[in-house]
Structure formats: C-alpha cells, structure tokens
Write a protein that holds these residues in place. Structure first.
Motif, PDB file in Angstrom:
ATOM      1  N   ARG A 506       0.846  -1.188   0.000  1.00 31.62           N
ATOM      2  CA  ARG A 506       0.000   0.000   0.000  1.00 31.62           C
ATOM      3  C   ARG A 506       0.887   1.246   0.000  1.00 31.62           C
ATOM      4  NH1 ARG A 506      -4.096  -0.407   4.880  1.00 31.62           N
ATOM      5  NH2 ARG A 506      -4.924   1.481   3.853  1.00 31.62           N
ATOM      6  N   THR A 507       0.454   2.276  -0.695  1.00 33.01           N
ATOM      7  CA  THR A 507       1.239   3.514  -0.714  1.00 33.01           C
ATOM      8  C   THR A 507       1.019   4.275   0.585  1.00 33.01           C
ATOM      9  OG1 THR A 507      -0.539   4.804  -1.737  1.00 33.01           O
ATOM     10  CG2 THR A 507       1.002   3.678  -3.214  1.00 33.01           C
ATOM     11  N   VAL A 508       2.066   4.939   1.004  1.00 28.67           N
ATOM     12  CA  VAL A 508       1.962   5.784   2.192  1.00 28.67           C
ATOM     13  C   VAL A 508       0.967   6.911   1.946  1.00 28.67           C
ATOM     14  CG1 VAL A 508       3.250   7.332   3.700  1.00 28.67           C
ATOM     15  CG2 VAL A 508       4.282   5.193   2.938  1.00 28.67           C
ATOM     16  N   THR A 509       0.882   7.348   0.697  1.00 30.41           N
ATOM     17  CA  THR A 509      -0.055   8.420   0.350  1.00 30.41           C
ATOM     18  C   THR A 509      -1.483   8.019   0.676  1.00 30.41           C
ATOM     19  OG1 THR A 509       1.394   9.165  -1.430  1.00 30.41           O
ATOM     20  CG2 THR A 509      -0.895   9.857  -1.536  1.00 30.41           C
ATOM     21  N   GLU A 510      -1.838   6.777   0.348  1.00 36.25           N
ATOM     22  CA  GLU A 510      -3.207   6.314   0.617  1.00 36.25           C
ATOM     23  C   GLU A 510      -3.494   6.329   2.113  1.00 36.25           C
ATOM     24  OE1 GLU A 510      -5.898   2.257   0.273  1.00 36.25           O
ATOM     25  OE2 GLU A 510      -4.035   2.432  -0.903  1.00 36.25           O
ATOM     26  N   LEU A 511      -2.522   5.808   2.912  1.00 34.09           N
ATOM     27  CA  LEU A 511      -2.700   5.810   4.357  1.00 34.09           C
ATOM     28  C   LEU A 511      -2.841   7.233   4.899  1.00 34.09           C
ATOM     29  CD1 LEU A 511      -0.193   3.036   5.521  1.00 34.09           C
ATOM     30  CD2 LEU A 511      -2.693   2.983   5.719  1.00 34.09           C
ATOM     31  N   TYR A 512      -2.024   8.097   4.407  1.00 36.55           N
ATOM     32  CA  TYR A 512      -2.079   9.493   4.870  1.00 36.55           C
ATOM     33  C   TYR A 512      -3.447  10.111   4.575  1.00 36.55           C
ATOM     34  CZ  TYR A 512      -1.351  14.531   4.945  1.00 36.55           C
ATOM     35  OH  TYR A 512      -1.487  15.868   5.194  1.00 36.55           O
ATOM     36  N   LEU A 513      -3.936   9.956   3.358  1.00 33.79           N
ATOM     37  CA  LEU A 513      -5.224  10.549   3.001  1.00 33.79           C
ATOM     38  C   LEU A 513      -6.350   9.907   3.802  1.00 33.79           C
ATOM     39  CD1 LEU A 513      -4.788  10.834  -0.882  1.00 33.79           C
ATOM     40  CD2 LEU A 513      -4.775  12.697   0.784  1.00 33.79           C
ATOM     41  N   ARG A 514      -6.233   8.578   4.029  1.00 33.79           N
ATOM     42  CA  ARG A 514      -7.235   7.891   4.837  1.00 33.79           C
ATOM     43  C   ARG A 514      -7.214   8.412   6.262  1.00 33.79           C
ATOM     44  NH1 ARG A 514     -12.100   5.904   5.469  1.00 33.79           N
ATOM     45  NH2 ARG A 514     -12.212   4.174   6.969  1.00 33.79           N
ATOM     46  N   GLY A 515      -6.016   8.592   6.812  1.00 40.10           N
ATOM     47  CA  GLY A 515      -5.902   9.105   8.173  1.00 40.10           C
ATOM     48  C   GLY A 515      -6.441  10.522   8.296  1.00 40.10           C
ATOM     49  N   ALA A 516      -6.194  11.366   7.283  1.00 42.15           N
ATOM     50  CA  ALA A 516      -6.727  12.732   7.311  1.00 42.15           C
ATOM     51  C   ALA A 516      -8.240  12.717   7.359  1.00 42.15           C
ATOM     52  CB  ALA A 516      -6.244  13.492   6.079  1.00 42.15           C
ATOM     53  N   GLU A 517      -8.843  11.767   6.622  1.00 46.77           N
ATOM     54  CA  GLU A 517     -10.302  11.665   6.622  1.00 46.77           C
ATOM     55  C   GLU A 517     -10.811  11.134   7.955  1.00 46.77           C
ATOM     56  OE1 GLU A 517     -12.366   8.683   4.127  1.00 46.77           O
ATOM     57  OE2 GLU A 517     -13.256  10.445   3.166  1.00 46.77           O
ATOM     58  N   VAL A 518     -10.059  10.184   8.528  1.00 44.91           N
ATOM     59  CA  VAL A 518     -10.447   9.627   9.822  1.00 44.91           C
ATOM     60  C   VAL A 518     -10.485  10.715  10.879  1.00 44.91           C
ATOM     61  CG1 VAL A 518      -9.672   8.121  11.705  1.00 44.91           C
ATOM     62  CG2 VAL A 518      -9.699   7.259   9.361  1.00 44.91           C
ATOM     63  N   LEU A 519      -9.431  11.514  10.929  1.00 50.14           N
ATOM     64  CA  LEU A 519      -9.379  12.576  11.928  1.00 50.14           C
ATOM     65  C   LEU A 519     -10.452  13.634  11.674  1.00 50.14           C
ATOM     66  CD1 LEU A 519      -5.517  13.109  12.307  1.00 50.14           C
ATOM     67  CD2 LEU A 519      -7.074  11.942  13.873  1.00 50.14           C
ATOM     68  N   ALA A 520     -10.766  13.854  10.417  1.00 52.61           N
ATOM     69  CA  ALA A 520     -11.762  14.877  10.104  1.00 52.61           C
ATOM     70  C   ALA A 520     -13.162  14.430  10.476  1.00 52.61           C
ATOM     71  CB  ALA A 520     -11.704  15.224   8.617  1.00 52.61           C
ATOM     72  N   THR A 521     -13.433  13.118  10.364  1.00 55.26           N
ATOM     73  CA  THR A 521     -14.786  12.611  10.632  1.00 55.26           C
ATOM     74  C   THR A 521     -14.903  11.936  11.986  1.00 55.26           C
ATOM     75  OG1 THR A 521     -14.225  10.547   9.497  1.00 55.26           O
ATOM     76  CG2 THR A 521     -15.244  12.285   8.186  1.00 55.26           C
ATOM     77  N   LYS A 522     -13.819  11.969  12.768  1.00 51.38           N
ATOM     78  CA  LYS A 522     -13.812  11.404  14.119  1.00 51.38           C
ATOM     79  C   LYS A 522     -14.230   9.938  14.110  1.00 51.38           C
ATOM     80  CE  LYS A 522     -12.855  15.427  15.919  1.00 51.38           C
ATOM     81  NZ  LYS A 522     -12.811  16.173  14.656  1.00 51.38           N
ATOM     82  N   GLU A 523     -13.613   9.165  13.218  1.00 52.18           N
ATOM     83  CA  GLU A 523     -13.950   7.749  13.110  1.00 52.18           C
ATOM     84  C   GLU A 523     -13.111   6.861  14.040  1.00 52.18           C
ATOM     85  OE1 GLU A 523     -15.473   7.655   8.464  1.00 52.18           O
ATOM     86  OE2 GLU A 523     -13.760   6.453   9.106  1.00 52.18           O
ATOM     87  N   THR A 524     -12.176   7.433  14.800  1.00 49.65           N
ATOM     88  CA  THR A 524     -11.385   6.613  15.711  1.00 49.65           C
ATOM     89  C   THR A 524     -12.283   6.074  16.819  1.00 49.65           C
ATOM     90  OG1 THR A 524     -10.796   8.602  16.914  1.00 49.65           O
ATOM     91  CG2 THR A 524      -9.230   7.819  15.286  1.00 49.65           C
TER      92      THR A 524
END
Length: 680
Positions: A506-524
């Motif tokens: 998996r690309t680090v870019t994908e993880l980064y963008l996924r993490g940005a969305e997680v933090l934005a939508t409070k999915e943790t």
C-alpha cells in the motif's frame, strides 16, 4: 334846482367864473354885417389854410420820395458792398483751397516742387480774375487791393510749403542714408565702425538743411548701431554678451540705461538657456534610458537585434553612457545569452562580480546603472521563478514553448506531464531549484478536482501523477503549488515523491489521506475525551521520535503531520504499534547516531545507513580543498574524523547537511553548503 352863488364879502371867485361885463350897445345892422365879414374872413382863411396844408403835404411827399430814393441807393450800394465782400471771401477761400491742394500734392508727391509755383500762379490768377469780375466798379479797387494782399500771404505760405518740402525731402534722404548705414553696420563690427564714420562725416554738412540737430542725430545713430550690435550678440551668444557688456570700455557709445537692460536680458537668456539645457538633458536622458531599456529588454530575452534596429538605437545612444553597453550587446549577438536567460545563480554571481568591482575599483554612473539593471533583472527573475517558473522561463526565452495541458482530464494528464518533462527540467536548471510541470492555475485546478474525489480515488490519482512526474523533485515542487489550496493534498504529493510503501504494497499516500479523513470525521474508536488525550500523547510520541532529524522546521512539521495522520489510519484499522510504524512510513525510518535521530533514505536499514556513513567518511579523507565549520577551516581528513559525532540533518530525499554548534552548517571553501547525498 341848483342855484348860482352870489358874491359874498371877502370871497374871491374870479378863479371860478368870470366877472360879468357891461354889455355894449350896438346897431343891429352892424351885427349882420359883422357876420358876413367874418364869414368872408373865415373863407379866405380856409383857402389859405388848405393851400398851405396841400403845400405841406406835397413837401412831405417829396421829402419821403427823396428819403426812399436815398434809402434805395444806400441799399443798392450796401448790396454791392456785400457782393464785393462775398466775392473777396470766395476768392480768399478758393486761394486757401488751392493752397491746401498744392500742399497736399507736394506732400503726397502728386505735384512736383518744380511745377508747384507755375500751378499756383496760373490757378490763383484764374481765381482772382473770376472773383473780380463780379465786383462793381466802386468796390473793385478796394477788393483788388485786399486780394492782392491775400495773394501775397498765400504766395509766402506756398514758399514756406516748398521750403518745408525741401527740408522733408532732405530729411527723408538723410533717414534713408541712416537706414542704409544701419543695415551696413549690421554686417559686422568693422562695417559698424565704418558706418559710424560715414555718418559722422555726412550729417554735419546736411543737418541744417534737413532741420536736424547734427550732434543729436549722429549720437542717436551711434547708439542705435551699438545697441543693435549688442542686441545681436545677446541673441547669438548670451554668455559672451554678458561678459562684453559688463566691460564699460566695450561699446562706449551705448546708452547706460540700455546697457543695463541688455545685461539683464543677457543674464535672463543665460539662465533660460541653462534651464533649457537642463530640461533637454533630462529629456534626452529619459529618452536614452527608455531606448536602452527597450534594447536591454530585447537583449535580456535572449534575442538578437536586427541590423536596422541596431543602427537606430546606436544613433540615439551615441555619446551617451549607454553606448558602450549597447555596443557590447550588439557585438555579443546571438552567441551571448542575455542576462535574463542565464541561470539565476549565474546572474547572481555576475551581479556579485559587478558589486565587487565597484567596491574594489570605484564606481561610475554607467556601472551603477548596469548594477541597478542587473539587480532588477535578478529580482524579477527570482520573483517570477517563485510565482510561475515555467512562465518565467518562457518569457525569457529559456524554453521556446509549453505544451497545452488540461488538468481536469485525468486520461490525458500523465502523457501531458511527460511532454512537459524537458521544459520543466530546463526551467529548473534556469531557476536553480526543482520546477513543477504545472503552471500555478493548472495546479490549483488539479487540487480542487482531486479534493472532491473519494479517498481511494484521490490516492490513485496522486500515485498516477507521481508516476508521470519527471522526477521526485518536480513532484515536491508541485506539492508546493498545491499547498495554498489543500495542505493535506500537498503533503500527499510529498509522500508520493518519497515513494514509500507498506510491507503489503500500500502507498503511504493512501494511508495518509485515509488518516486525514479519519481525523476529520472522528472515526477513531473510543470516547471523545479519550480520543483527545490519546491524540495529544500520540503527537508527543511522534514529535519526540522525529526530533530535529530535519534541518527545516517546515519539513519537520510536515512529516510530523504525515505521521499523525498515518497513525490515525493504522489505528483505525486496528494496528497495535501504529505510532512506530507511522513514523517509519512517513519518514523512511529513524536511526539514532550519538543520541540524535537521523532520517534514513526510504528502504534502507540501519546497517545500510552505517555503511554509507563509513564510505562517506573515507571519501572525505581524500577530498580536495578545505571546509568551513563555524569559524574554523578544516581539511577533508579533519572533517572525516569529526563526521561520526556530527549532527546530520535531512534536507531532502536521502540528502543531509552537517550541523555544528549554533546551527551553522558545514560549507565548502566557496561558501556553498556541503550536501551529503546517500542516493548517489
């Protein structure tokens, strides 16, 4: 009835009525005879009285007739006298008219002086004859005598007119002579002196006949000639006139007041000339500046002058401070690259050389102008290269064209980026730093389009663009363009440039963008408070792990942010050691040397990095030249000995600088930073 008063004693009434008389007793016949006699007497007396009255009346009539005759003769005589007076007046007026006519003829030249007397004699005789014919014999002698006197006065007036005309003609001749001499004097100084001598010789012999004052006429001519000389000098050369007129021995005949006026006029003319010269010099300087700047713009664009344009500009700049520089540009021609087309670093080096020359040898306006021009060229190049490096390179002729590109068409975008590889590299060489293959407006459009995509598509698009980009450096430059629109997407491009992937591909870019969305939508997972506390702990751990491994604080913040978002994505997927993995994926891994964190190149192990440090140390031992560390100069061998204990700070993918005390980096002898590249 009234009563007649009677006489009273002591009363006298004589004055009231006559006293009574005693009547005389006469014969009644005597009374009748007396009446007849009285009648005869009275009749005789009446005849005599009538005859006397008749005689008286006849005498009175005769007297009246004589008186009327006398009055008639007197009136006739008076009429003849008035007629004579009128005739005399007409003759006098006609003579006056004739005199005026002859005077006007003499004045306007219609009557010649030689014929004026004859005209007068003929016409005046005719006037006199016509006037006398209407005068009676009694008054003719008197009128004739009076007219003869008038004729004499008129003839004297005519002689005066003729004399005045003679003087006028002489005066006109003198004026004409003076005018000719004045014109002759205007030919030059020698002619002026000769004209004055001629007038001094001529005027005294003729002045009296012309009714002129010889001395005043000659003096006036001298003053006019000298004034004309001085005035001409003022007009021709005010500065010379000012020096000449201030010398009292020059033009001594000149009136003092007029001399003072001419001095003031010359002084004002000098000031006006100086002001005009200043204004003209400023205008010429502005025009030359404009012409030179236009020519320099052509030269700086990397183009050569046409022959006609070169001749035109040379003619306008001949004798100016720009002529030498212009000739140099013309001589260099197409073989010489204009200042603006040179790489920015070379432009800066040439400017530094000019400044050094001015400091060492002294400056001059032309050199200062050139320094100023180079500074403007360099500043404009740096500014334009920062804003739009591709456009700046195109404007300066570094590249000839830019292939069109539609950033919204993802199907053609990779091929379009590949077509721009050569121009981006040429622009990068000119700008002295990596250049994005996109122009600013294109990068903004692309960022907005990608931002609207789902996470998976965003990551795929970023990877697609990363594969099509000319090199990682240009991709990082693209990230810089996008940062203003979407900082998270810009970081994704930086991570894509680094090219790191997970063990599962998996690309680090994908993880980064996924993490940005997680933090934005409070999915943790977990409670909100727990999430906040955990986030603070995670950030602290990541910041401590990365430390000062990056030389730039901006780079450190970028990778800390990337690691935090990657950690959020990993934690959302249930990873147990998300913090450590996130730092490794974001940075490429951290190795500690002398207690300090150092970023490893992507895909390197700690052993790989140690081996590279050792090989670098060996290379430094044999490196030529000196190195500058703080205020000290070190040989390569000395620097190699200090390398194991030096702080190595990352400045790019696999690139490091050595940082000494106080944050100063080690530099080469020429002042450029010493960059150790692990990728070579």
């Amino acid at each position: 009835m009234a009563r007649i008063p009677t006489a009273q004693p002591d009363v006298t009434l004589g004055n009231v009525i006559a006293p009574p008389q005693q009547a005389v007793s006469q014969d009644p016949r005597a009374f009748g005879m007396g009446i007849a006699a009285e009648a005869e007497r009275l009749a005789a007396r009446g005849v005599a009285d009538a005859e006397a009255e008749l005689a008286r009346q006849q005498a009175e009539q005769r007297r009246q007739q004589l008186q009327a005759e006398a009055e008639r003769r007197a009136q006739e005589r008076e009429a003849r006298r008035v007629q004579a007076i009128n005739a005399q007046a007409r003759v006098v007026n006609d003579l006056a008219d004739l005199q005026d006519e002859v005077g006007r003829g003499l004045a306007d030249g219609s009557i010649d002086k030689a014929s004026a007397g004859e005209i007068w004699q003929t016409r005046s005789a005719e006037i006199l004859k016509a006037g006398i014919e209407g005068v009676d014999a009694e008054h003719r002698p008197l009128v004739g005598a009076s007219l003869l006197d008038n004729m004499g006065r008129a003839q004297r007036d005519l002689r005066r007119l003729l004399a005045a005309r003679d003087r006028q003609d002489i005066a006109q001749g003198v004026a004409a002579h003076l005018e000719e001499m004045q014109r002759f004097a205007a030919r030059g100084g020698a002619q002026a002196d000769e004209a004055i001598r001629n007038v001094e010789a001529f005027i005294p012999s003729i002045a009296a006949q012309a009714g002129l004052d010889a001395q005043r006429t000659v003096q006036g001519f001298r003053e006019r000639v000298r004034f004309r000389q001085a005035a001409d000098l003022v007009m021709a050369n005010p500065s010379e006139a000012l020096r000449t007129l201030r010398n009292p021995d020059t033009f001594p005949e000149l009136d003092p007041d007029k001399r003072a006026g001419l001095i003031a006029q010359a002084d004002a003319a000098v000031l006006r000339a100086q002001e005009r010269a200043r204004i003209e010099a400023e205008r010429l300087a502005r025009e030359q500046d404009r012409v030179f700047n236009a020519a320099a713009a052509v030269f700086e664009s990397g183009r050569t002058f046409t022959a006609d344009y070169a001749d035109q500009v040379l003619a306008k700049l001949k004798g100016s401070p720009y002529e030498g520089a212009l000739r140099q540009m013309i001589q260099l021609g197409p073989s010489n690259v204009a200042a603006a087309t040179l790489p920015i670093e070379q432009q800066r080096a040439q400017l530094d050389a000019l400044l050094s020359k001015a400091n060492a040898e002294g400056s001059n306006p032309a050199l200062e102008k050139e320094i100023g021009r180079r500074q403007k060229v360099l500043s404009a190049a740096e500014r334009d290269a920062k804003d739009d490096p591709l456009g700046a390179a195109l404007d300066r002729g570094v590249i000839q064209s830019i292939a069109p590109l539609n950033p919204l068409d993802l199907g053609t975008l990779p091929a379009a980026l590949a077509q721009r590889t050569a121009v981006a590299q040429a622009a990068a060489t000119w700008a002295g730093r990596p250049v994005s293959p996109l122009r600013p407006a294109e990068a903004e459009q692309l960022a907005r389009a990608i931002k609207a995509m789902p996470v998976q598509q965003r990551a795929a698009t970023v990877s697609l663009i990363a594969q099509a980009a000319p090199d990682p450096q240009s991709l990082r430059a693209m990230a810089g363009q996008i940062a203003g629109t979407d900082q998270a997407l810009a970081t994704a491009f930086v991570l894509a440039a680094d090219g790191n992937k997970t063990s599962k591909g998996r690309t680090v870019t994908e993880l980064y963008l996924r993490g940005a969305e997680v933090l934005a939508t409070k999915e943790t997972k977990g409670e909100r408070d727990r999430e906040l506390r955990a986030a603070a702990t995670i950030r602290g751990n990541i910041v401590q792990a990365i430390g000062d491994a990056y030389f730039s604080p901006q780079a450190r913040d970028l990778y800390v942010d990337a690691a935090i978002k990657i950690q959020a994505a990993l934690q959302a997927e249930g990873s147990s050691n998300a913090d450590e993995v996130a730092v490794s994926l974001a940075t490429g891994g951290i190795v500690h040397r002398n207690g300090r964190p150092v970023v490893k190149p992507y895909g390197w192990s700690d052993r790989d990095f140690d081996q590279w440090v050792k090989s670098t140390q060996q290379a430094l031992k044999t490196a030529a030249g000196e190195f500058i560390a703080g205020g000290s100069r070190l040989t390569g061998e000395q620097l190699a000995a200090a390398l194991p204990g030096a702080r190595m700070a990352n400045v790019g993918a696999g690139q490091y600088v050595l940082v000494g005390p106080g944050g100063q980096i080690v530099r080469r002898a020429d002042g450029s930073p010493l960059v150790l590249d692990a990728q070579r």
